[in-house]
Design a protein around this motif. Structure first.
Motif, PDB file in Angstrom:
ATOM      1  N   THR A  53      40.453  31.024  46.876  1.00 54.29           N
ATOM      2  CA  THR A  53      40.284  31.567  45.549  1.00 54.29           C
ATOM      3  C   THR A  53      38.996  32.238  45.192  1.00 54.29           C
ATOM      4  O   THR A  53      38.859  32.918  44.321  1.00 54.29           O
ATOM      5  CB  THR A  53      40.574  30.069  44.660  1.00 54.29           C
ATOM      6  N   ALA A  54      37.698  31.423  45.874  1.00 53.42           N
ATOM      7  CA  ALA A  54      36.526  31.983  45.689  1.00 53.42           C
ATOM      8  C   ALA A  54      36.460  33.549  46.196  1.00 53.42           C
ATOM      9  O   ALA A  54      35.835  34.342  45.587  1.00 53.42           O
ATOM     10  CB  ALA A  54      35.501  31.043  46.032  1.00 53.42           C
ATOM     11  N   ALA A  55      36.960  33.704  47.392  1.00 56.31           N
ATOM     12  CA  ALA A  55      37.092  35.081  48.030  1.00 56.31           C
ATOM     13  C   ALA A  55      37.934  36.016  47.170  1.00 56.31           C
ATOM     14  O   ALA A  55      37.605  37.226  46.838  1.00 56.31           O
ATOM     15  CB  ALA A  55      37.677  34.986  49.453  1.00 56.31           C
ATOM     16  N   THR A  56      38.783  35.592  46.357  1.00 56.15           N
ATOM     17  CA  THR A  56      39.751  36.682  45.624  1.00 56.15           C
ATOM     18  C   THR A  56      38.857  36.936  44.358  1.00 56.15           C
ATOM     19  O   THR A  56      38.897  37.996  43.882  1.00 56.15           O
ATOM     20  CB  THR A  56      40.998  35.871  45.269  1.00 56.15           C
ATOM     21  N   ALA A  57      38.247  35.805  43.958  1.00 55.54           N
ATOM     22  CA  ALA A  57      37.438  36.254  42.391  1.00 55.54           C
ATOM     23  C   ALA A  57      36.345  37.108  42.989  1.00 55.54           C
ATOM     24  O   ALA A  57      35.949  38.181  42.282  1.00 55.54           O
ATOM     25  CB  ALA A  57      36.812  34.818  42.247  1.00 55.54           C
ATOM     26  N   LEU A  58      35.533  37.127  44.000  1.00 52.66           N
ATOM     27  CA  LEU A  58      34.514  37.993  44.457  1.00 52.66           C
ATOM     28  C   LEU A  58      35.304  39.363  44.809  1.00 52.66           C
ATOM     29  O   LEU A  58      34.656  40.309  44.407  1.00 52.66           O
ATOM     30  CB  LEU A  58      33.865  37.386  45.780  1.00 52.66           C
ATOM     31  N   SER A  59      36.304  39.147  45.166  1.00 57.64           N
ATOM     32  CA  SER A  59      37.038  40.695  45.627  1.00 57.64           C
ATOM     33  C   SER A  59      37.381  41.549  44.435  1.00 57.64           C
ATOM     34  O   SER A  59      37.275  42.395  44.356  1.00 57.64           O
ATOM     35  CB  SER A  59      38.295  40.449  46.362  1.00 57.64           C
ATOM     36  N   LEU A  60      37.848  40.516  43.220  1.00 55.21           N
ATOM     37  CA  LEU A  60      38.171  41.277  42.008  1.00 55.21           C
ATOM     38  C   LEU A  60      36.796  41.833  41.289  1.00 55.21           C
ATOM     39  O   LEU A  60      36.989  42.826  40.936  1.00 55.21           O
ATOM     40  CB  LEU A  60      38.785  40.211  41.239  1.00 55.21           C
ATOM     41  N   VAL A  61      35.601  41.041  41.138  1.00 54.85           N
ATOM     42  CA  VAL A  61      34.592  41.293  40.907  1.00 54.85           C
ATOM     43  C   VAL A  61      34.052  42.875  41.347  1.00 54.85           C
ATOM     44  O   VAL A  61      33.641  43.781  40.750  1.00 54.85           O
ATOM     45  CB  VAL A  61      33.341  40.216  40.783  1.00 54.85           C
ATOM     46  N   LEU A  62      34.041  42.774  42.869  1.00 51.31           N
ATOM     47  CA  LEU A  62      33.660  43.903  43.552  1.00 51.31           C
ATOM     48  C   LEU A  62      34.642  45.150  43.892  1.00 51.31           C
ATOM     49  O   LEU A  62      34.228  46.139  43.947  1.00 51.31           O
ATOM     50  CB  LEU A  62      32.967  43.291  44.780  1.00 51.31           C
ATOM     51  N   GLY A  63      35.852  44.859  44.106  1.00 54.59           N
ATOM     52  CA  GLY A  63      36.879  45.334  44.424  1.00 54.59           C
ATOM     53  C   GLY A  63      37.570  46.231  43.297  1.00 54.59           C
ATOM     54  O   GLY A  63      37.984  47.508  43.711  1.00 54.59           O
ATOM     55  N   VAL A  64      37.582  45.867  42.145  1.00 53.99           N
ATOM     56  CA  VAL A  64      38.193  46.774  41.243  1.00 53.99           C
ATOM     57  C   VAL A  64      37.450  47.890  40.786  1.00 53.99           C
ATOM     58  O   VAL A  64      37.919  48.921  40.720  1.00 53.99           O
ATOM     59  CB  VAL A  64      38.388  45.867  39.695  1.00 53.99           C
ATOM     60  N   PRO A  65      35.968  47.577  40.715  1.00 51.20           N
ATOM     61  CA  PRO A  65      35.181  48.810  40.421  1.00 51.20           C
ATOM     62  C   PRO A  65      35.208  49.680  41.804  1.00 51.20           C
ATOM     63  O   PRO A  65      35.189  51.211  41.425  1.00 51.20           O
ATOM     64  CB  PRO A  65      33.738  48.227  40.136  1.00 51.20           C
ATOM     65  N   LEU A  66      35.359  49.071  42.869  1.00 43.70           N
ATOM     66  CA  LEU A  66      35.475  50.208  44.058  1.00 43.70           C
ATOM     67  C   LEU A  66      36.723  50.960  43.757  1.00 43.70           C
ATOM     68  O   LEU A  66      36.785  52.243  44.150  1.00 43.70           O
ATOM     69  CB  LEU A  66      35.250  49.427  45.129  1.00 43.70           C
ATOM     70  N   PRO A 181      49.117  44.857  36.147  1.00 41.05           N
ATOM     71  CA  PRO A 181      50.167  44.433  37.376  1.00 41.05           C
ATOM     72  C   PRO A 181      49.862  44.743  38.588  1.00 41.05           C
ATOM     73  O   PRO A 181      49.942  43.966  39.626  1.00 41.05           O
ATOM     74  CB  PRO A 181      51.387  45.042  36.964  1.00 41.05           C
ATOM     75  N   GLY A 182      49.187  45.816  38.866  1.00 39.02           N
ATOM     76  CA  GLY A 182      48.573  46.250  40.041  1.00 39.02           C
ATOM     77  C   GLY A 182      47.438  45.490  40.598  1.00 39.02           C
ATOM     78  O   GLY A 182      47.305  45.032  41.667  1.00 39.02           O
ATOM     79  N   VAL A 183      46.629  45.083  39.635  1.00 33.25           N
ATOM     80  CA  VAL A 183      45.389  44.208  39.870  1.00 33.25           C
ATOM     81  C   VAL A 183      46.046  42.920  40.323  1.00 33.25           C
ATOM     82  O   VAL A 183      45.358  42.187  41.424  1.00 33.25           O
ATOM     83  CB  VAL A 183      44.436  44.179  38.893  1.00 33.25           C
ATOM     84  N   ALA A 184      47.015  42.368  39.675  1.00 32.63           N
ATOM     85  CA  ALA A 184      47.554  41.002  39.835  1.00 32.63           C
ATOM     86  C   ALA A 184      48.080  40.938  41.126  1.00 32.63           C
ATOM     87  O   ALA A 184      47.953  40.036  41.732  1.00 32.63           O
ATOM     88  CB  ALA A 184      48.337  40.560  38.788  1.00 32.63           C
ATOM     89  N   ALA A 185      49.002  41.986  41.436  1.00 32.58           N
ATOM     90  CA  ALA A 185      49.627  41.915  42.925  1.00 32.58           C
ATOM     91  C   ALA A 185      48.540  42.018  43.869  1.00 32.58           C
ATOM     92  O   ALA A 185      48.759  41.405  44.893  1.00 32.58           O
ATOM     93  CB  ALA A 185      50.406  43.207  42.954  1.00 32.58           C
ATOM     94  N   GLY A 186      47.561  42.867  43.760  1.00 34.22           N
ATOM     95  CA  GLY A 186      46.413  42.880  44.757  1.00 34.22           C
ATOM     96  C   GLY A 186      45.812  41.754  44.955  1.00 34.22           C
ATOM     97  O   GLY A 186      45.393  41.214  45.973  1.00 34.22           O
ATOM     98  N   ALA A 187      45.485  41.163  43.781  1.00 31.09           N
ATOM     99  CA  ALA A 187      44.952  39.845  43.839  1.00 31.09           C
ATOM    100  C   ALA A 187      45.500  38.610  44.563  1.00 31.09           C
ATOM    101  O   ALA A 187      45.063  37.821  45.479  1.00 31.09           O
ATOM    102  CB  ALA A 187      44.436  39.150  42.519  1.00 31.09           C
ATOM    103  N   VAL A 188      46.922  38.535  44.431  1.00 31.48           N
ATOM    104  CA  VAL A 188      47.949  37.801  45.144  1.00 31.48           C
ATOM    105  C   VAL A 188      47.806  38.033  46.591  1.00 31.48           C
ATOM    106  O   VAL A 188      47.717  37.264  47.570  1.00 31.48           O
ATOM    107  CB  VAL A 188      49.115  37.723  44.737  1.00 31.48           C
ATOM    108  N   LEU A 189      47.899  39.324  47.110  1.00 31.92           N
ATOM    109  CA  LEU A 189      48.088  39.610  48.570  1.00 31.92           C
ATOM    110  C   LEU A 189      46.569  39.413  49.067  1.00 31.92           C
ATOM    111  O   LEU A 189      46.497  38.756  50.210  1.00 31.92           O
ATOM    112  CB  LEU A 189      48.032  41.589  48.634  1.00 31.92           C
ATOM    113  N   CYS A 190      45.438  39.541  48.178  1.00 31.65           N
ATOM    114  CA  CYS A 190      44.149  39.165  48.709  1.00 31.65           C
ATOM    115  C   CYS A 190      44.053  37.871  49.026  1.00 31.65           C
ATOM    116  O   CYS A 190      43.482  37.442  49.765  1.00 31.65           O
ATOM    117  CB  CYS A 190      43.183  39.720  47.667  1.00 31.65           C
ATOM    118  N   TRP A 191      44.703  36.858  47.934  1.00 34.12           N
ATOM    119  CA  TRP A 191      44.412  35.493  48.239  1.00 34.12           C
ATOM    120  C   TRP A 191      45.259  35.042  49.406  1.00 34.12           C
ATOM    121  O   TRP A 191      44.935  34.293  50.229  1.00 34.12           O
ATOM    122  CB  TRP A 191      44.967  34.817  47.040  1.00 34.12           C
TER     123      TRP A 191
END
Length: 259
Positions: A53-66, A181-191
């Motif tokens: 969960t922590a890795a997914t949160a960090l990925s959201l913070v950094l990955g969405v802008p990227l 929806p794309g962010v949510a799907a990516g977050a699930v795959l990331c998690w």
């Protein structure tokens, strides 16, 4: 359906499903409660859920802008940047762990400075688990969000700009809701990817019960000593992963298709 497509499709289903069925068939169902309550199982599961969960949160913070930079910006070298970002997808996880160790280890490029200046040591800690999981899982999020951004209609952003909205407001109020929806799907795959991470974790974080021993590491250790326990732990991971994909990913992907 044409037979030349049905036959290989059926073989693909058998190839992917039979190992899971084998796991279910060989599971020691009679001793399942005792195995699940064994020492260390709860700690490994808790650490896996928290770190993923922590890795997914960090990925959201950094990955969405990227992902936005890759999809919408016009900076030079975007192709090279995209290639570098997706390297962890094809890089063997153990190699990723070695690379993290060389950068963030006590003698690493960055880790040595952190240790000398602040006394911070990252390897073989829970923080190292989160970093290793983020390294291997974030590209899944970035690719998913970038695809959603490229598919989104940019005219809505143009309209917002003509109405006086700055780029940050447009991103928050227009772009992000469109690609949610794309962010949510990516977050699930990331998690899910972070939950199953093994190679980079054991290389960079080690295998210390209660600190860095996640469920995949516990499965590996149990397989060497007690195969039945390894099967039970694998069932737990299988159940968590299937529940996550069925309840969340499918829902958000359907929402994205409908949008």
């Amino acid at each position: 359906m044409p037979l030349p497509l049905v036959v290989p499709a059926a073989l693909a289903v058998a190839f992917l499903v039979l190992p899971v069925l084998g796991l279910l068939i060989r599971a020691p169902w009679s001793s399942l409660p005792q195995q699940l309550t064994a020492p260390g199982v709860g700690e490994a599961l808790r650490l896996s859920l928290v770190s993923a969960t922590a890795a997914t949160a960090l990925s959201l913070v950094l990955g969405v802008p990227l992902a936005w930079v890759l999809a919408r910006s016009r900076i030079r070298g975007r192709s090279l940047l995209r290639a570098l970002v997706t390297v962890p997808l094809v890089l063997p996880p153990v190699v990723g762990g070695v690379a993290l160790f060389l950068v963030l280890g006590r003698q690493g490029v960055v880790g040595s400075r952190l240790h000398d200046a602040f006394g911070i040591t990252i390897p073989f800690t829970t923080t190292a688990v989160v970093i290793a999981q983020t390294f291997v899982a974030m590209p899944f999020l970035v690719i998913s969000v970038e695809g959603a951004l490229r598919a989104a209609d940019a005219r809505f952003e143009d309209v917002a700009a003509t109405l006086g909205a700055d780029r940050w407001t447009t991103f928050r109020r227009v772009t992000l809701p469109m690609v949610a929806p794309g962010v949510a799907a990516g977050a699930v795959l990331c998690w899910a990817r972070a939950l199953g991470e093994f190679g980079a974790t054991i290389t960079f974080a080690g295998n210390f019960p209660g600190t860095t021993q996640t469920m995949p590491l516990a499965v590996y250790l149990a397989l060497q000593r007690e195969p039945e326990a390894a099967i039970v732990l694998s069932l737990v991971l299988l159940g968590v992963s299937l529940a996550t994909l069925l309840l969340l990913r499918d829902r958000w992907l359907r929402a994205g298709v409908a949008a």
